[in-house]
Design an enzyme around this catalytic site. Sequence first.
Site, mmCIF file in Angstrom:
data_model
loop_
_atom_site.group_PDB
_atom_site.id
_atom_site.type_symbol
_atom_site.label_atom_id
_atom_site.label_comp_id
_atom_site.label_asym_id
_atom_site.label_seq_id
_atom_site.Cartn_x
_atom_site.Cartn_y
_atom_site.Cartn_z
ATOM 1 C CB SER A 26 15.147 -4.658 17.849
ATOM 2 O OG SER A 26 14.962 -3.606 16.875
ATOM 3 C CB THR A 33 12.302 0.395 21.544
ATOM 4 O OG1 THR A 33 11.293 -0.341 21.811
ATOM 5 C CG2 THR A 33 13.570 -0.471 21.815
ATOM 6 C CE LYS A 90 8.932 3.433 21.981
ATOM 7 N NZ LYS A 90 7.628 3.103 21.377
ATOM 8 C CG ASP A 104 4.994 4.136 17.528
ATOM 9 O OD1 ASP A 104 6.014 3.317 16.852
ATOM 10 O OD2 ASP A 104 5.540 3.931 18.933
ATOM 11 N N GLY A 133 -6.828 -1.298 24.344
ATOM 12 C CA GLY A 133 -5.741 -1.044 24.943
ATOM 13 C C GLY A 133 -5.349 0.627 24.994
ATOM 14 C CG ASN A 166 -6.938 -0.089 28.670
ATOM 15 O OD1 ASN A 166 -6.241 -1.194 28.197
ATOM 16 N ND2 ASN A 166 -6.451 0.371 29.726
ATOM 17 C CB THR A 198 -6.387 0.149 33.277
ATOM 18 O OG1 THR A 198 -5.979 -0.939 33.686
ATOM 19 C CG2 THR A 198 -6.287 1.300 34.769
ATOM 20 C CG LEU A 222 -1.195 -1.935 16.694
ATOM 21 C CD1 LEU A 222 -0.630 -0.725 17.848
ATOM 22 C CD2 LEU A 222 -1.374 -1.428 15.534
HETATM 23 P P1 NAP Z 1 1.861 -0.946 26.874
HETATM 24 O O1 NAP Z 1 2.312 0.516 26.914
HETATM 25 O O2 NAP Z 1 2.322 -1.905 27.658
HETATM 26 O O3 NAP Z 1 0.259 -1.099 26.720
HETATM 27 C C1 NAP Z 1 -0.462 -2.343 26.822
HETATM 28 C C2 NAP Z 1 -1.861 -2.169 26.856
HETATM 29 O O4 NAP Z 1 -2.486 -3.299 26.704
HETATM 30 C C3 NAP Z 1 -2.383 -1.455 28.246
HETATM 31 O O5 NAP Z 1 -3.436 -0.821 27.780
HETATM 32 C C4 NAP Z 1 -2.978 -2.668 28.855
HETATM 33 O O6 NAP Z 1 -3.995 -2.495 29.676
HETATM 34 C C5 NAP Z 1 -3.173 -3.646 27.810
HETATM 35 N N1 NAP Z 1 -3.243 -5.005 28.064
HETATM 36 C C6 NAP Z 1 -2.147 -5.639 28.420
HETATM 37 N N2 NAP Z 1 -2.320 -7.081 28.508
HETATM 38 C C7 NAP Z 1 -3.799 -7.239 28.308
HETATM 39 C C8 NAP Z 1 -4.492 -8.145 28.708
HETATM 40 N N3 NAP Z 1 -4.035 -9.388 29.013
HETATM 41 N N4 NAP Z 1 -5.923 -8.064 28.371
HETATM 42 C C9 NAP Z 1 -6.334 -6.768 28.190
HETATM 43 N N5 NAP Z 1 -5.509 -5.740 27.975
HETATM 44 C C10 NAP Z 1 -4.273 -5.828 28.023
HETATM 45 O O7 NAP Z 1 2.418 -1.742 25.346
HETATM 46 P P2 NAP Z 1 2.487 -0.769 24.075
HETATM 47 O O8 NAP Z 1 3.933 -0.310 23.739
HETATM 48 O O9 NAP Z 1 1.445 0.040 23.950
HETATM 49 O O10 NAP Z 1 2.172 -2.111 22.684
HETATM 50 C C11 NAP Z 1 1.051 -2.818 22.854
HETATM 51 C C12 NAP Z 1 1.274 -3.785 21.597
HETATM 52 O O11 NAP Z 1 1.632 -3.158 20.410
HETATM 53 C C13 NAP Z 1 2.512 -4.842 21.764
HETATM 54 O O12 NAP Z 1 2.061 -5.950 21.408
HETATM 55 C C14 NAP Z 1 3.403 -4.050 20.994
HETATM 56 O O13 NAP Z 1 4.344 -5.157 20.592
HETATM 57 C C15 NAP Z 1 2.504 -3.615 19.848
HETATM 58 N N6 NAP Z 1 3.395 -2.544 19.122
HETATM 59 C C16 NAP Z 1 3.682 -2.841 17.784
HETATM 60 C C17 NAP Z 1 4.163 -1.793 16.926
HETATM 61 C C18 NAP Z 1 4.426 -1.900 15.479
HETATM 62 O O14 NAP Z 1 5.180 -1.260 15.042
HETATM 63 N N7 NAP Z 1 3.724 -2.894 14.859
HETATM 64 C C19 NAP Z 1 4.515 -0.528 17.719
HETATM 65 C C20 NAP Z 1 4.411 -0.446 18.865
HETATM 66 C C21 NAP Z 1 3.687 -1.472 19.638
HETATM 67 P P3 NAP Z 1 -3.971 -1.770 31.154
HETATM 68 O O15 NAP Z 1 -3.714 -0.281 30.974
HETATM 69 O O16 NAP Z 1 -5.147 -2.178 31.688
HETATM 70 O O17 NAP Z 1 -2.401 -2.219 31.765
#
Ligand code: NAP
Length: 282
Positions: free
Chosen positions: A24, A71, A75, A111, A135, A159, A161, A224
């Site tokens: 982190s 985190t 959450k 967020d 996503g 997305n 799904t 992101l």
């Molecule tokens: P999450 O809840 O696991 O959701 C991930 C999403 O991405 C889901 O909808 C998933 O689809 C989709 N996905 C995963 N792998 C994929 C692939 N290979 N091809 C197509 N779609 C795919 O994750 P999250 O917490 O939302 O985080 C998502 C991203 O945002 C991460 O990279 C995280 O590091 C980043 N993030 C950044 C910040 C920031 O402050 N910059 C904050 C939060 C998150 P399904 O629904 O089909 O499984």
Amino acid sequence: MLPSGAPGGSTTVAAVIGDPVRHSRSPAILNAAFAAAGLDWTFAAFEVPRGRGAEAAAAVRSLGLGGLSVTMPHKQEVIASLDRLTGDAEALGAVNCIERDGETLVGHNTDGAGFLAGLAAEEFDPSGARCVVLGAGGASRAVVLALAGAGAAEVVVVNRTPDKALVAAALAGRAGRTAGPESLGDALASADLLVNATPVGMADGDQSPVDPSLIRPALVVSDLVYHPADTPLMESARQAGAKAHNGLGMLVGQAAVAFGIWTGGQAPVAEMARAAVEPPEN
Ligand code: NAP
């Protein structure tokens, strides 16, 4: 504050819980913020295993913590220990920031506000914008809610799904709709903003989640992902003449909102942004 800046007996402690949490950037960002603001506060990271998040959140009262960041995977779990939720946390069913007011614990979700702060730093105004969000996980839902709240004209969730896309798009009310991955080109043809809220781009060897030929110069791309700093999506967007930025602005933005909630002060954003990109101490 002790002369060395080291924590002392009267130092206020804030922390992040998660698992994993060792990667982190929050301790670096928040400790830089406390130092720059001249506050006798310190920020630690606690690796708390799944299933013990609610217990850790309850300890905010007994330990008298100044605040707690939350985190994955906690959450949702922490909500059981909180007294109330803000509107965003309630709508998202997820808390990433806990405020302590005496014995009362308030759950926030920063967020979305962090994402909007990141967009503002890039001088992008989402009001009236047509947006596509890839996503439908936790980050996507926060972004969709924030974009709609900021007056976006349309928020299209794409997305793999479909059921999860529907849940995310519903957060944008009348501005929200979904499109299948096969219709991404149609959605992007008239879009002003593309947000990548999937982890695609984080792993070595990842390709861009978007066919480069679909990116027009007028599009603004907000990835992101912040590690690596330049993702394949961002690189292909720039090659197409579009503007692109990574998730550091959102990361710093949500920490700045948390700083304000906990201390009541204005966050020193420039120092926080600098700390966010400095290499981890190890
Ligand atoms: P999450 O809840 O696991 O959701 C991930 C999403 O991405 C889901 O909808 C998933 O689809 C989709 N996905 C995963 N792998 C994929 C692939 N290979 N091809 C197509 N779609 C795919 O994750 P999250 O917490 O939302 O985080 C998502 C991203 O945002 C991460 O990279 C995280 O590091 C980043 N993030 C950044 C910040 C920031 O402050 N910059 C904050 C939060 C998150 P399904 O629904 O089909 O499984």
